[in-house]
Design a protein around this motif. Sequence first.
Motif: not given
Length: 329
Positions: A105-130
């Motif tokens: 969501v940072n791409v929606l909350l910050y006026k400028k990002l110096n990276f493209d979140p969608t271009a990262f390559l997910p390696v793994a989701i390690m954990t989830s927490i409620p």
Amino acid sequence: MMKYVTLLAGALLVAPALGQEANKPDSKIASYPTTTIKVIVCVPAGGGVDTITRIVADQLRQRLGQPVVIENRGGLAGNIGAEAVFASEPDGYTLLASQPAPLTVNVLLYKKLNFDPTAFLPVAIMTSIPNTLTVRPDFPAKTMQEFIAYARANPDKLTYASQGTGTTSHLTAELFNAKAGTRILHVPYRGTAPAINDLIGGHVDMMFTEMASAIELHKAGKARILAVATAKRVSLLPDIPTFIEAGVADFESGTWNAISAPPKTPAAIVAKLNAAVVDILKAPDVQEHLRQLNVTPEAMTPEQAADFIKADTKRWAEVIKAANLVGAE
């Protein structure tokens, strides 16, 4: 004439050799890793992402046979660390460990990002927490019903801490404001640890934080969990109601910790890292360690992780739009 025949014969001999060379796997990829792997954790030391990453990194050293070092670069809801990894060489030797914000969501909350979140390559989701609603120990409301009534009666007077703008603790609070008809003010911090410190110190009233960070404080009487953001009660907190039970309809929220690689990292390297991380998360001793930390290990392929992140991005984007959250510099 004989000269040209000799040259042609030589060329015919060389051509198959060149073809064979082109079909050979890149030796750097095949032998990966051959040196130290650096994991940039985009939160300060001591937070949930940092703790989980160090557990995984310690096991990665053993499985990959190379040192794995952790470097904390917190700030701007993970943007500082994400930017550093985004700009690094896509060779598998610099990785990102993050909470959802920089990937969603940072791409929606910050006026400028110096990276493209969608271009990262997910390696793994390690954990989830409620997530939970956790209040300072002397907060006047003792139940969720009392809390909602108290918050509605005191608009713009109560404060909630978050790990930073755009983190799930921030967005969960805004989702609660929208659904419960409350106005609770946001106080962003640089990570979980400083936010929790101010919560138990009474400097802020509450935090919509992950259960793993809150449960031991709750048990020790340093803070109080009023509700968990799950569909059903969790076994670790059987006496604590869900938000839904307390009358906040369709209220579910959680966070997760991921490892990602820079854009254009070879698929073979991503696959090798994923296999190692998933193997680690399936190990009985690691699973027991994670259970003690009150987090759930995940075991997703890179493709499953990518789909998971896309779905989470869509969900929180709808919250951002509904809450009319403005971008930050």
